[in-house]
Design a protein around this motif. Structure first.
Motif, short mmCIF file in Angstrom:
data_model
loop_
_atom_site.label_atom_id
_atom_site.label_comp_id
_atom_site.label_asym_id
_atom_site.label_seq_id
_atom_site.Cartn_x
_atom_site.Cartn_y
_atom_site.Cartn_z
N UNK A 171 32.09 -50.10 -36.66
CA UNK A 171 33.36 -50.05 -36.42
C UNK A 171 33.92 -51.67 -36.69
N UNK A 172 35.13 -51.42 -37.34
CA UNK A 172 35.71 -52.79 -37.81
C UNK A 172 37.11 -52.93 -37.11
N UNK A 173 37.58 -54.00 -36.91
CA UNK A 173 38.86 -54.51 -36.42
C UNK A 173 39.37 -55.45 -37.12
N UNK A 174 40.64 -55.42 -37.68
CA UNK A 174 41.41 -56.21 -38.63
C UNK A 174 42.48 -56.89 -38.03
N UNK A 175 42.66 -58.00 -37.85
CA UNK A 175 43.84 -58.56 -37.28
C UNK A 175 43.79 -60.02 -37.76
N UNK A 176 45.16 -60.50 -38.17
CA UNK A 176 45.14 -61.78 -38.72
C UNK A 176 45.39 -62.80 -37.55
N UNK A 177 45.46 -62.30 -36.32
CA UNK A 177 45.59 -63.25 -34.99
C UNK A 177 44.04 -63.44 -34.20
N UNK A 178 43.33 -64.38 -34.37
CA UNK A 178 41.98 -64.57 -34.07
C UNK A 178 41.95 -64.11 -32.42
N UNK A 179 42.87 -64.47 -31.69
CA UNK A 179 42.62 -64.24 -30.32
C UNK A 179 42.80 -62.98 -30.05
N UNK A 180 43.48 -62.08 -30.81
CA UNK A 180 43.72 -60.71 -30.54
C UNK A 180 42.37 -60.00 -31.07
N UNK A 181 41.95 -60.45 -32.21
CA UNK A 181 40.69 -59.99 -32.71
C UNK A 181 39.45 -60.08 -31.66
N UNK A 182 39.18 -61.25 -31.44
CA UNK A 182 38.33 -61.73 -30.26
C UNK A 182 38.48 -60.70 -29.13
N UNK A 183 39.45 -60.60 -28.49
CA UNK A 183 39.67 -59.74 -27.41
C UNK A 183 39.62 -58.17 -27.66
N UNK A 184 40.05 -57.74 -28.55
CA UNK A 184 39.84 -56.35 -28.97
C UNK A 184 38.20 -56.14 -29.33
N UNK A 185 37.64 -57.01 -30.14
CA UNK A 185 36.20 -56.87 -30.43
C UNK A 185 35.24 -56.80 -29.23
N UNK A 186 35.87 -57.54 -28.06
CA UNK A 186 34.94 -57.74 -26.96
C UNK A 186 35.03 -56.30 -26.29
N UNK A 187 36.46 -55.66 -26.13
CA UNK A 187 36.54 -54.45 -25.48
C UNK A 187 35.73 -53.35 -26.08
N UNK A 188 35.92 -53.31 -27.49
CA UNK A 188 35.14 -52.53 -28.04
C UNK A 188 33.57 -52.50 -27.91
N UNK A 189 33.26 -53.70 -28.11
CA UNK A 189 31.51 -54.04 -28.02
C UNK A 189 31.14 -53.52 -26.75
#
Length: 197
Positions: A76-94
């Motif tokens: 599963x990948x998440x692509x977002x140029x805002x690192x704070x959004x990326x980290x938060x979303x990856x945490x939810x998915x993981x």
């Protein structure tokens, strides 16, 4: 329960008194490839299955039967140029999908590169990103593999109509929440085998 491919390969390799490196040399692959097979992270293709059966002097049908007992961890990948959004979303998915391999990218071109060498089952894609926006990224991911489930992320819900024309299967308003991920998983165009909440 029947043995997985990983268990079977390791058993036959050790019975032949071969190290992972020795088997890798015989198969013309890297030792890390053998390690990935024996930990269940990856599964070889048909050509390599035939080579393995010859190198280990075993019936290929034994290997083929074990493939059915093996569930690969879906990418599963998440692509977002805002690192704070990326980290938060990856945490939810993981947190929700502990058996998935979740990888994040701030660069769409890096995500495309990853998708070319790894089967991506689900991609969360920000719509607004630099030179290559999420709509174009979705099209590229679907060219690489038409069975990739793409879900858009945006802070601007007015993109929804244009987003549906790209072949995506979902839409989420930032920040990504556990409830959104649960809902998306029930609506995937291409269900992901072995993915558990």
């Amino acid at each position: 329960m029947k043995d997985s491919f990983a268990d079977t390969l390791k058993q036959f390799r050790t019975e032949k008194n071969l190290s992972q490196q020795q088997l890798a040399d015989m198969l013309f692959v890297e030792r890390s490839t053998i390690a990935n097979w024996e930990t269940g992270r990856r599964i070889p293709d048909a050509v390599l299955l035939l080579r393995i059966s010859k190198c280990l002097d075993m019936d290929i049908n034994i290997l083929l039967e074990t493939i059915d007992n093996t569930v690969e961890e879906p990418n599963i990948i998440m692509v977002d140029d805002e690192s704070i959004i990326l980290k938060g979303g990856m945490s939810v998915i993981g947190h929700l999908l502990p058996n998935a391999l979740v990888t994040g990218f701030t660069s769409p071109t890096e995500a495309i590169s990853f998708a070319k060498s790894n089967r991506v089952y689900l991609a969360y894609v920000d719509i607004e990103m630099g030179k290559l926006n999420g709509l174009e990224l979705c099209r590229e991911l679907l060219k690489i593999n038409p069975r990739t489930n793409v879900i858009y992320l945006t802070a601007y819900p007015d993109y929804a109509l244009e987003a549906w024309d790209t072949g995506a299967c979902g839409f989420a308003v930032k920040p990504l929440s556990a409830e959104q991920v649960r809902d998306h998983l029930t609506r995937l165009r291409f269900p992901i085998r072995g993915l558990r909440l």
